[in-house]
Design a protein around this motif. Structure first.
Motif, PDB file in Angstrom:
ATOM      1  N   ASN A  28       0.833  -1.193   0.000  1.00 32.09           N
ATOM      2  CA  ASN A  28       0.000   0.000   0.000  1.00 32.09           C
ATOM      3  C   ASN A  28       0.872   1.249   0.000  1.00 32.09           C
ATOM      4  OD1 ASN A  28       0.758   0.543   2.655  1.00 32.09           O
ATOM      5  ND2 ASN A  28      -0.996  -0.483   3.510  1.00 32.09           N
ATOM      6  N   ARG A  29       0.264   2.396  -0.119  1.00 37.38           N
ATOM      7  CA  ARG A  29       1.005   3.647  -0.260  1.00 37.38           C
ATOM      8  C   ARG A  29       1.853   3.955   0.967  1.00 37.38           C
ATOM      9  NH1 ARG A  29      -2.254   8.450  -2.620  1.00 37.38           N
ATOM     10  NH2 ARG A  29      -0.208   8.967  -3.384  1.00 37.38           N
ATOM     11  N   LYS A  30       1.342   3.679   2.164  1.00 43.51           N
ATOM     12  CA  LYS A  30       2.105   3.987   3.372  1.00 43.51           C
ATOM     13  C   LYS A  30       3.355   3.120   3.463  1.00 43.51           C
ATOM     14  CE  LYS A  30      -1.629   5.832   5.943  1.00 43.51           C
ATOM     15  NZ  LYS A  30      -1.832   6.560   7.112  1.00 43.51           N
ATOM     16  N   ASP A  31       3.251   1.861   3.077  1.00 41.96           N
ATOM     17  CA  ASP A  31       4.427   0.999   3.099  1.00 41.96           C
ATOM     18  C   ASP A  31       5.490   1.518   2.138  1.00 41.96           C
ATOM     19  OD1 ASP A  31       3.248  -0.631   4.977  1.00 41.96           O
ATOM     20  OD2 ASP A  31       2.571  -2.103   3.515  1.00 41.96           O
ATOM     21  N   ARG A  32       5.075   1.992   0.986  1.00 43.78           N
ATOM     22  CA  ARG A  32       6.044   2.544   0.025  1.00 43.78           C
ATOM     23  C   ARG A  32       6.660   3.825   0.561  1.00 43.78           C
ATOM     24  NH1 ARG A  32       2.393   1.648  -5.202  1.00 43.78           N
ATOM     25  NH2 ARG A  32       1.079   2.897  -3.886  1.00 43.78           N
ATOM     26  N   ALA A  33       5.859   4.641   1.252  1.00 44.82           N
ATOM     27  CA  ALA A  33       6.385   5.881   1.821  1.00 44.82           C
ATOM     28  C   ALA A  33       7.412   5.589   2.903  1.00 44.82           C
ATOM     29  CB  ALA A  33       5.242   6.725   2.366  1.00 44.82           C
ATOM     30  N   ILE A  34       7.129   4.620   3.743  1.00 47.98           N
ATOM     31  CA  ILE A  34       8.075   4.261   4.805  1.00 47.98           C
ATOM     32  C   ILE A  34       9.342   3.668   4.202  1.00 47.98           C
ATOM     33  CG2 ILE A  34       8.441   2.689   6.754  1.00 47.98           C
ATOM     34  CD1 ILE A  34       5.507   3.204   7.511  1.00 47.98           C
ATOM     35  N   GLU A  35       9.191   2.871   3.169  1.00 50.43           N
ATOM     36  CA  GLU A  35      10.365   2.309   2.492  1.00 50.43           C
ATOM     37  C   GLU A  35      11.235   3.413   1.896  1.00 50.43           C
ATOM     38  OE1 GLU A  35      13.051  -0.452   1.560  1.00 50.43           O
ATOM     39  OE2 GLU A  35      11.209  -0.833   2.682  1.00 50.43           O
ATOM     40  N   ALA A  36      10.615   4.403   1.277  1.00 54.02           N
ATOM     41  CA  ALA A  36      11.367   5.536   0.721  1.00 54.02           C
ATOM     42  C   ALA A  36      12.054   6.320   1.832  1.00 54.02           C
ATOM     43  CB  ALA A  36      10.439   6.441  -0.077  1.00 54.02           C
ATOM     44  N   LEU A  37      11.369   6.461   2.969  1.00 63.91           N
ATOM     45  CA  LEU A  37      11.959   7.154   4.112  1.00 63.91           C
ATOM     46  C   LEU A  37      13.176   6.396   4.632  1.00 63.91           C
ATOM     47  CD1 LEU A  37      11.567   9.534   6.061  1.00 63.91           C
ATOM     48  CD2 LEU A  37      10.150   8.022   7.453  1.00 63.91           C
ATOM     49  N   ARG A  38      13.078   5.080   4.715  1.00 63.46           N
ATOM     50  CA  ARG A  38      14.221   4.265   5.152  1.00 63.46           C
ATOM     51  C   ARG A  38      15.407   4.394   4.195  1.00 63.46           C
ATOM     52  NH1 ARG A  38      10.419  -0.692   6.703  1.00 63.46           N
ATOM     53  NH2 ARG A  38      10.030  -0.114   8.855  1.00 63.46           N
ATOM     54  N   GLU A  39      15.114   4.449   2.909  1.00 57.99           N
ATOM     55  CA  GLU A  39      16.192   4.609   1.922  1.00 57.99           C
ATOM     56  C   GLU A  39      16.881   5.954   2.081  1.00 57.99           C
ATOM     57  OE1 GLU A  39      14.545   3.938  -1.937  1.00 57.99           O
ATOM     58  OE2 GLU A  39      14.047   1.845  -1.497  1.00 57.99           O
ATOM     59  N   GLU A  45      20.548  11.213   3.834  1.00 61.59           N
ATOM     60  CA  GLU A  45      19.887  12.458   3.450  1.00 61.59           C
ATOM     61  C   GLU A  45      19.156  13.104   4.624  1.00 61.59           C
ATOM     62  OE1 GLU A  45      17.352  11.721   0.110  1.00 61.59           O
ATOM     63  OE2 GLU A  45      18.981  10.922  -1.098  1.00 61.59           O
ATOM     64  N   ILE A  46      18.701  12.286   5.579  1.00 60.20           N
ATOM     65  CA  ILE A  46      18.038  12.801   6.770  1.00 60.20           C
ATOM     66  C   ILE A  46      18.675  12.163   7.994  1.00 60.20           C
ATOM     67  CG2 ILE A  46      15.825  13.275   5.634  1.00 60.20           C
ATOM     68  CD1 ILE A  46      14.752  10.659   6.718  1.00 60.20           C
ATOM     69  N   ASP A  47      18.594  12.878   9.112  1.00 59.88           N
ATOM     70  CA  ASP A  47      19.168  12.331  10.343  1.00 59.88           C
ATOM     71  C   ASP A  47      18.139  11.492  11.093  1.00 59.88           C
ATOM     72  OD1 ASP A  47      17.484  14.300  11.251  1.00 59.88           O
ATOM     73  OD2 ASP A  47      18.996  15.340  12.450  1.00 59.88           O
ATOM     74  N   GLU A  52      12.659   9.586  12.593  1.00 59.61           N
ATOM     75  CA  GLU A  52      11.673   9.181  13.596  1.00 59.61           C
ATOM     76  C   GLU A  52      10.428  10.066  13.547  1.00 59.61           C
ATOM     77  OE1 GLU A  52      11.542   6.522  15.421  1.00 59.61           O
ATOM     78  OE2 GLU A  52      13.460   5.814  14.683  1.00 59.61           O
ATOM     79  N   LYS A  53      10.618  11.352  13.320  1.00 56.49           N
ATOM     80  CA  LYS A  53       9.496  12.283  13.242  1.00 56.49           C
ATOM     81  C   LYS A  53       8.583  11.919  12.062  1.00 56.49           C
ATOM     82  CE  LYS A  53       8.671  17.118  12.191  1.00 56.49           C
ATOM     83  NZ  LYS A  53       9.316  18.377  11.841  1.00 56.49           N
ATOM     84  N   ARG A  54       9.171  11.714  10.913  1.00 58.54           N
ATOM     85  CA  ARG A  54       8.380  11.383   9.722  1.00 58.54           C
ATOM     86  C   ARG A  54       7.780   9.985   9.811  1.00 58.54           C
ATOM     87  NH1 ARG A  54      10.899  14.265   4.473  1.00 58.54           N
ATOM     88  NH2 ARG A  54      11.451  16.220   5.468  1.00 58.54           N
TER      89      ARG A  54
END
Length: 63
Positions: A28-39, A45-47, A52-54
């Motif tokens: 689903n879309r949230k899983d893809r968003a979290i995967e992109a955040l992990r990448e 690119e992010i600390d 954790e905030k996102r």
């Protein structure tokens, strides 16, 4: 006219049983968003604080 009713019943049955369920292996879309955040976190690119905030924001609706 008889074939039209058969067609409507087939469409109705298809809609009831197959449409509401996701395709196996589909994320689903949230899983893809979290995967992109992990990448992004893995690439540096992010600390950790921003990660954790996102992540908390994405997961708050999932509960």
């Amino acid at each position: 006219m008889h074939w039209i009713w058969w067609g409507l019943w087939i469409i109705l049955i298809f809609w009831i049983f197959l449409i509401p369920y996701p395709t196996p292996g589909q994320k689903n879309r949230k899983d893809r968003a979290i995967e992109a955040l992990r990448e992004r976190y893995a690439r540096g690119e992010i600390d950790e604080k921003e990660f954790e905030k996102r992540r908390a924001f994405l997961l708050k609706d999932k509960k």
